[in-house]
Design a protein around this motif. Structure first.
Motif, mmCIF file in Angstrom:
data_model
loop_
_atom_site.group_PDB
_atom_site.id
_atom_site.type_symbol
_atom_site.label_atom_id
_atom_site.label_comp_id
_atom_site.label_asym_id
_atom_site.label_seq_id
_atom_site.Cartn_x
_atom_site.Cartn_y
_atom_site.Cartn_z
ATOM 1 N N TYR A 146 -7.909 -0.459 7.458
ATOM 2 C CA TYR A 146 -7.240 -0.631 6.149
ATOM 3 C C TYR A 146 -8.289 -1.095 5.130
ATOM 4 O O TYR A 146 -8.388 -0.558 4.027
ATOM 5 C CB TYR A 146 -6.096 -1.652 6.259
ATOM 6 C CG TYR A 146 -5.562 -2.098 4.917
ATOM 7 C CD1 TYR A 146 -4.725 -1.266 4.165
ATOM 8 C CD2 TYR A 146 -5.919 -3.340 4.367
ATOM 9 C CE1 TYR A 146 -4.245 -1.671 2.920
ATOM 10 C CE2 TYR A 146 -5.441 -3.744 3.126
ATOM 11 C CZ TYR A 146 -4.609 -2.908 2.407
ATOM 12 O OH TYR A 146 -4.149 -3.297 1.165
ATOM 13 N N SER A 158 7.033 8.235 -5.366
ATOM 14 C CA SER A 158 6.927 7.672 -4.012
ATOM 15 C C SER A 158 7.716 8.526 -3.031
ATOM 16 O O SER A 158 8.407 9.461 -3.437
ATOM 17 C CB SER A 158 7.364 6.213 -3.985
ATOM 18 O OG SER A 158 8.666 6.090 -4.466
ATOM 19 N N LEU A 209 4.119 -4.191 -5.991
ATOM 20 C CA LEU A 209 3.249 -4.175 -7.159
ATOM 21 C C LEU A 209 3.567 -3.009 -8.104
ATOM 22 O O LEU A 209 3.643 -3.175 -9.328
ATOM 23 C CB LEU A 209 1.793 -4.077 -6.666
ATOM 24 C CG LEU A 209 0.723 -4.022 -7.722
ATOM 25 C CD1 LEU A 209 0.675 -5.310 -8.524
ATOM 26 C CD2 LEU A 209 -0.639 -3.767 -7.075
ATOM 27 N N GLY A 210 3.730 -1.813 -7.522
ATOM 28 C CA GLY A 210 3.970 -0.618 -8.339
ATOM 29 C C GLY A 210 5.236 -0.760 -9.166
ATOM 30 O O GLY A 210 5.276 -0.402 -10.344
ATOM 31 N N GLY A 233 0.101 2.360 -1.075
ATOM 32 C CA GLY A 233 -0.819 2.070 0.023
ATOM 33 C C GLY A 233 -0.043 1.541 1.212
ATOM 34 O O GLY A 233 1.045 0.979 1.048
ATOM 35 N N SER A 244 4.992 -8.771 -0.978
ATOM 36 C CA SER A 244 5.534 -7.410 -0.986
ATOM 37 C C SER A 244 5.845 -6.971 0.441
ATOM 38 O O SER A 244 5.790 -7.759 1.380
ATOM 39 C CB SER A 244 4.504 -6.460 -1.601
ATOM 40 O OG SER A 244 3.435 -6.281 -0.689
ATOM 41 N N ASN A 245 6.133 -5.669 0.590
ATOM 42 C CA ASN A 245 6.481 -5.147 1.927
ATOM 43 C C ASN A 245 5.251 -4.690 2.703
ATOM 44 O O ASN A 245 5.374 -4.219 3.843
ATOM 45 C CB ASN A 245 7.404 -3.930 1.795
ATOM 46 C CG ASN A 245 8.675 -4.278 1.064
ATOM 47 O OD1 ASN A 245 9.185 -5.381 1.210
ATOM 48 N ND2 ASN A 245 9.180 -3.356 0.256
ATOM 49 N N LYS A 250 15.094 5.076 -2.158
ATOM 50 C CA LYS A 250 14.442 3.867 -2.669
ATOM 51 C C LYS A 250 13.885 4.113 -4.080
ATOM 52 O O LYS A 250 14.027 3.270 -4.975
ATOM 53 C CB LYS A 250 13.306 3.501 -1.711
ATOM 54 C CG LYS A 250 13.000 2.044 -1.658
ATOM 55 C CD LYS A 250 12.037 1.784 -0.515
ATOM 56 C CE LYS A 250 11.032 0.754 -0.917
ATOM 57 N NZ LYS A 250 9.954 0.602 0.058
ATOM 58 N N SER A 290 8.054 2.384 -6.364
ATOM 59 C CA SER A 290 9.415 2.031 -5.928
ATOM 60 C C SER A 290 9.523 0.616 -5.387
ATOM 61 O O SER A 290 10.619 0.118 -5.157
ATOM 62 C CB SER A 290 9.891 3.018 -4.866
ATOM 63 O OG SER A 290 9.046 2.920 -3.736
#
Ligand SMILES: NC(=O)c1ccc[n+]([C@@H]2O[C@H](COP(=O)([O-])OP(=O)(O)OC[C@H]3O[C@@H](n4cnc5c(N)ncnc54)[C@H](OP(=O)(O)O)[C@@H]3O)[C@@H](O)[C@H]2O)c1
Length: 325
Positions: A205, A68, A49-50, A125, A241-242, A73, A46
């Motif tokens: 992480y 997701s 990268l994905g 992730g 990204s987020n 979203k 969503s």
């Protein structure tokens, strides 16, 4: 003086060009295989990268399932990707990797609706210090490691079945962050307490990404003898990204650092999706199944990511966790 100005101008221009070319962009995968008739699941499809991978694979005529956790979203991404690509063959299914029952429910629904699965991209992730909803585990460990482990194992029957018709690939999005951490098999999921430092959370992480690399290699051993199903771990590059946005919210220094990394080092999702696409379609990489990829090629791992026996122990420990609920 004029000469000095000219030299510094030239030097800046060279630096800027090199930065644009080697840091902010990267190799582009040119081979566009048709995926007509093939089904792909992309966890975390969503955003970031994905989502970029979903767009690229939809353009290659794949049937793409975005999996997701945020329904709005996910559906918005589906609508947007349909509009961008003109493909109606893109769908959304809710999947919350941090809730193991939801992972099981997702697979049940998938098996009811679909008859084949050609590519599974474990992309979702997070970076987080929160606990999972049931409070039993860390959200990050469950979402990055345990949930995808369960998902992949539950999908193995349909992946193997599809492998009898045509080659099947499993892609596990890891990260070069693995370099900074080792695995502590006795503390796979440090329960996050309020006092835990941000640095420890970031370290964990990195450890979850190292676990993904070990699981990928172990999965290859589990699959050995089934050359129709192959598995690849990869580093996509630093993605604009987020990722980590919520995590840094309350820490001004981390917020600034993240901002600088995004502006100076991160690449657009387009460039970062290239190694994923390479692993989805490059002919002949089956011989590297279980390996690690970055920048459109197989890459050597550092020794701490290839210790003998760790993958199997990790695999067994994750199975034990799943049995205990
Ligand atoms: N960003 C980087 O620099 C970088 C570098 C190396 C590797 N990676 C890896 O690349 C992958 C993609 O990250 P990104 O940068 O594209 O981040 P992102 O924009 O934050 O995307 C993360 C995706 O994961 C989904 N997700 C989060 N929690 C989930 C859960 N519990 N269940 C199911 N889906 C969930 C999100 O969906 P919702 O929005 O619905 O929550 C979102 O679609 C991650 O595995 C990350 O570790 C990123």
């Amino acid at each position: 003086m004029v000469l000095l100005t000219l030299i510094s101008f030239l030097f800046t221009a060279i630096l800027y060009t090199a930065w644009k070319r080697y840091i902010k962009s990267g190799p582009v995968y040119k081979n566009r295989t048709s995926f007509a008739g093939k089904t792909v699941i992309i966890t975390g499809g969503s955003s970031g990268l994905g989502k970029e991978c979903a767009i690229a694979l939809a353009k290659c005529d794949a049937r793409v399932i975005i999996a997701s956790r945020n329904i709005n979203k996910g559906k918005n991404a589906m609508i947007e990707i349909r509009a961008i690509t003109g493909s109606e063959n893109i769908h959304f299914m809710k999947l919350d990797l941090s809730e193991l029952d939801n992972v099981r429910e997702f697979v049940d629904n998938f098996n009811k609706q679909e008859s084949r699965l050609d590519i599974l991209i474990n992309c979702a992730g997070i970076i987080s210090s929160e606990r999972s909803k049931d409070g039993k585990r860390g959200l990050m460990f469950t979402c990055n490691v345990l949930g995808p482990f369960l998902l992949t194992n539950l999908l193995l029957p349909v992946l193997r079945k599809t492998g009898k018709i045509s080659p099947v690939r499993i892609i596990n999005v890891a990260s070069d962050a693995y370099l900074v951490k080792d695995i502590d098999l006795l503390r796979l999921d440090p329960c996050f307490s309020r006092g835990m430092s941000s640095l420890s959370v970031l370290g964990h992480y990195a450890a979850t990404k190292l676990m993904i690399i070990y699981i990928n290699a172990e999965l290859n051993r589990v699959l050995s003898g089934d050359s129709a199903v192959t598995t690849y771990a990869l580093h996509p590059g630093t993605v604009e990204s987020n990722l980590g946005e919520n995590f840094v919210q309350n820490n001004r220094i981390l917020r600034l650092l993240r901002y600088l990394v995004m502006k100076l080092l991160a690449r657009s999702p387009f460039y970062c999706s290239q190694t994923v696409l390479y692993c989805c379609s490059e002919p002949g990489i089956e011989k590297y199944s279980g390996g690690y990829f970055s920048e459109l090629r197989q890459t050597r791992l550092f020794p701490h990511a290839e210790k003998i026996g760790i993958g199997r122990k990790l695999w067994e420990e994750l199975e034990r966790m799943l049995q205990n609920g």
